[in-house]
Design a protein around this motif. Structure first.
Motif, PDB file in Angstrom:
ATOM      1  N   ILE A  94       0.857  -1.179   0.000  1.00  0.00           N
ATOM      2  CA  ILE A  94       0.000   0.000   0.000  1.00  0.00           C
ATOM      3  C   ILE A  94       0.896   1.234   0.000  1.00  0.00           C
ATOM      4  O   ILE A  94       1.851   1.315   0.775  1.00  0.00           O
ATOM      5  N   ASP A  95       0.599   2.194  -0.856  1.00  0.00           N
ATOM      6  CA  ASP A  95       1.300   3.475  -0.868  1.00  0.00           C
ATOM      7  C   ASP A  95       0.510   4.427   0.033  1.00  0.00           C
ATOM      8  O   ASP A  95      -0.446   5.057  -0.411  1.00  0.00           O
ATOM      9  N   PHE A  96       0.891   4.508   1.300  1.00  0.00           N
ATOM     10  CA  PHE A  96       0.129   5.288   2.267  1.00  0.00           C
ATOM     11  C   PHE A  96       0.210   6.799   2.040  1.00  0.00           C
ATOM     12  O   PHE A  96      -0.483   7.553   2.706  1.00  0.00           O
ATOM     13  N   GLU A  97       1.011   7.242   1.087  1.00  0.00           N
ATOM     14  CA  GLU A  97       1.024   8.660   0.719  1.00  0.00           C
ATOM     15  C   GLU A  97      -0.258   9.020  -0.038  1.00  0.00           C
ATOM     16  O   GLU A  97      -0.787  10.119   0.118  1.00  0.00           O
ATOM     17  N   THR A  98      -0.745   8.088  -0.860  1.00  0.00           N
ATOM     18  CA  THR A  98      -1.904   8.374  -1.708  1.00  0.00           C
ATOM     19  C   THR A  98      -3.082   7.420  -1.479  1.00  0.00           C
ATOM     20  O   THR A  98      -4.162   7.644  -2.025  1.00  0.00           O
ATOM     21  N   GLU A  99      -2.863   6.356  -0.705  1.00  0.00           N
ATOM     22  CA  GLU A  99      -3.892   5.334  -0.516  1.00  0.00           C
ATOM     23  C   GLU A  99      -4.159   5.094   0.963  1.00  0.00           C
ATOM     24  O   GLU A  99      -3.348   5.452   1.821  1.00  0.00           O
TER      25      GLU A  99
END
Length: 174
Positions: free
Chosen positions: A83-88
């Motif tokens: 998961i890309d927690f910057e955008t998701e």
């Protein structure tokens, strides 16, 4: 095993606050409902017929990798998706269904509220007369989606049964 007990306590506390196969979608294609609703890009990562016994019906958004990995361990994921927690963010949904079961159908955004809808499985929907047992079956859905900045959530099923209404899904983002 004792190492993750504090995390389980945190999970239970967070989910308590929430109680006041792959599928992808964009609600503009799926809902055909109110045009004022915002589209959300999402991907169903897990649909499990399991939830820890301490957890009831809830919806919660996870925006932190460490918490996500802890939940992945608690919910016994066979695969932990990146998961890309910057955008998701990751939406966790837990609910009990009757003997017919439920599947994740859609997620949409109305203002600061996330509306999550469950439905009967496709083979059950084709039946003219749906008769289900009263057995409570646990269901967990894990959805990766774009950041929504939502603070509240509503969880409903096809019969318009409201499992959660006006639930706090996360604190307001700064």
């Amino acid at each position: 095993m004792k190492n993750w007990l504090p995390y389980m306590f945190i999970l239970i506390m967070l989910l308590g606050a929430c109680n006041s196969g792959e599928q992808t979608g964009n609600l503009g294609e799926n809902s055909g409902e109110d045009a004022a609703e915002d589209n959300i890009d999402y991907k169903l990562l897990h649909q499990l017929n399991y939830m820890p016994p301490e957890i009831g019906s809830s919806i919660s958004i996870v925006q932190d990798e460490k918490l996500y990995l802890t939940w992945a361990e608690i919910f016994e994921f066979d695969t932990v998706h990146a998961i890309d927690f910057e955008t998701e963010e990751v939406l966790f949904i837990t609910a009990y269904s009757d003997g017919c079961g439920r599947v994740f159908e859609s997620v949409k955004k109305e203002g600061e509220t996330l509306i999550v809808k469950l439905n009967y499985p496709e083979d059950i929907r084709k039946e003219k007369d749906i008769v289900c047992t009263e057995i409570a079956l646990p269901n967990t859905y894990v959805i990766k989606m774009e950041k929504t900045n939502t603070t509240k959530g509503k969880l409903i099923d096809i019969q318009r049964t409201i499992y959660e209404d006006n639930a706090i899904v996360q604190e307001k983002l700064q």
